[in-house]
Scaffold this active site. Structure first.
Site, PDB file in Angstrom:
ATOM      1  N   LYS A  55       0.845  -1.203   0.000  1.00 45.64           N
ATOM      2  CA  LYS A  55       0.000   0.000   0.000  1.00 45.64           C
ATOM      3  C   LYS A  55       0.879   1.251   0.000  1.00 45.64           C
ATOM      4  CE  LYS A  55      -3.908  -2.290   2.165  1.00 45.64           C
ATOM      5  NZ  LYS A  55      -4.668  -2.605   3.369  1.00 45.64           N
ATOM      6  N   GLN A  99      -5.042  -1.777   9.504  1.00 44.97           N
ATOM      7  CA  GLN A  99      -4.829  -3.049   8.815  1.00 44.97           C
ATOM      8  C   GLN A  99      -5.360  -4.200   9.677  1.00 44.97           C
ATOM      9  OE1 GLN A  99      -3.452  -3.405   5.659  1.00 44.97           O
ATOM     10  NE2 GLN A  99      -4.021  -5.554   5.855  1.00 44.97           N
ATOM     11  N   ASP A 122     -11.667   2.329   3.908  1.00 50.42           N
ATOM     12  CA  ASP A 122     -12.064   0.915   3.814  1.00 50.42           C
ATOM     13  C   ASP A 122     -13.588   0.776   3.730  1.00 50.42           C
ATOM     14  OD1 ASP A 122      -9.877  -0.705   3.567  1.00 50.42           O
ATOM     15  OD2 ASP A 122      -9.627  -1.089   5.712  1.00 50.42           O
TER      16      ASP A 122
END
Ligand code: NAP
Length: 299
Positions: A55, A99, A122
């Site tokens: 990422k 994460q 997200d």
């Protein structure tokens, strides 16, 4: 009979990332700062370390300021909460995610609620989940967004199509079903899960089958209608002594499905790269909304 057209997620993601890079250059000149994403990584999970590094690299290539806040596995929920609130308040950060998985003892549901919905790239905050369910613009989880983009890219007809989504997780299955059944996409969606009866028969009905059950090679060739579009979301590392690395990646779909499907996304090189591209896109969308600019994109 001809084999499925392989959906090149890697190539499409690369194209999207380059386009996004140009847009970021323009936005940066217009606003005077780049879009910025912060990823919180708690603990030492090896797979998470790799995902987060990917990422970071993807952000850098697109001109997005990517920052990783690495916290030890012993970090308490209270400390994580304080860090999230601090980043929520930081005007120079547009996107924030934690994460997953997080160490035992930390409730992912609580984390989802702490993140400012406007920075929730997200798309897991209840507000964004609700906006998607209501057909209103919010931030949409990256993997299903990437799947939709793959369908669009190949002009797969969704209106009136029968779609089956295998798996009902908050991050893949549910938002995928919501996107496919949204006005304008207009598929007729069945959301199947581990308690569904006769999965094979359900899947055989599908014009579009999205496999996100997290079970290696679950979907067999005789589960798939000839010519159907199959998107394989699963990622599993299986031991393979014949492979140079001693292991290889497989999906939720058996390789034999290639003989039956019309379109098939491979593993690796399918949905995975699209997920990262959509994370970058969500970060730019969040940046634009926060700066009062036209967001573009799908969210
Ligand atoms: P998850 O949270 O474990 O959810 C799996 C879902 O599949 C659950 O709803 C479960 O049903 C259902 N399921 C499990 N076994 C099943 C079976 N035998 N038949 C039918 N349904 C079954 O997983 P996830 O986070 O959604 O991820 C799914 C897969 O996608 C994993 O392999 C993951 O690694 C991969 N993934 C890939 C990406 C990417 O970027 N490519 C992104 C995210 C996830 P219940 O609800 O009844 O338990």
């Amino acid at each position: 009979m001809s084999e499925a057209v392989i959906i090149d997620g890697k190539g499409l993601a690369q194209e999207l990332r380059e386009e996004l890079g140009h847009r970021v250059t323009e936005l940066r000149a217009q606003v005077g700062r780049p879009p910025a994403l912060t990823v919180i990584l708690v603990g030492e999970d090896p797979a998470s370390q790799v995902y987060v590094r990917n990422k970071e690299r993807a952000c850098e290539k697109a001109g997005i300021r990517g920052e990783v806040l690495r916290l030890p596995a012993s970090t308490s929920a209270g400390e994580i909460h304080r860090e999230i609130l601090r980043i929520n308040e930081d005007p120079s950060v547009d996107g924030l995610l934690v994460q997953l998985p997080v160490p035992d003892g930390i409730d992912p549901a609580a984390l989802r609620e702490w993140i400012d919905p406007a920075k929730d790239v997200d798309g897991l905050h209840p507000r964004n989940v609700g906006l998607l369910a209501s057909g209103m613009p919010g931030l949409v989880p990256c993997t299903p967004l990437g799947c939709l983009r793959m369908l669009r890219h190949h002009h797969v007809a969704t209106a009136g199509a029968r779609a089956v989504v295998l798996g009902r997780s908050l991050i893949v299955g549910r938002p995928m079903a919501a996107l496919l059944s949204a006005k304008g996409v207009d598929a007729t969606v069945t959301l199947a899960h581990s308690r569904s009866r006769d999965l094979a028969a359900i899947c055989r009905q599908a014009d579009i089958l999205v496999a996100a059950a997290g079970v290696p090679q679950l979907v067999q060739p005789d589960w798939v209608r000839r010519g159907a579009t199959v998107l394989d979301v699963g990622i599993h590392r299986v031991d393979d002594p014949t492979h140079p690395k001693g292991a290889r990646l497989v999906g939720d779909v058996d390789p034999g499905v290639r003989e039956v499907a019309g379109y098939l996304s491979p593993v690796p090189g399918g949905v995975g790269p699209m997920t990262i591209a959509m994370l970058l896109e969500n970060t730019v969308t969040a940046f634009c909304r926060r700066e009062g600019l036209e967001a573009g994109g799908e969210s």
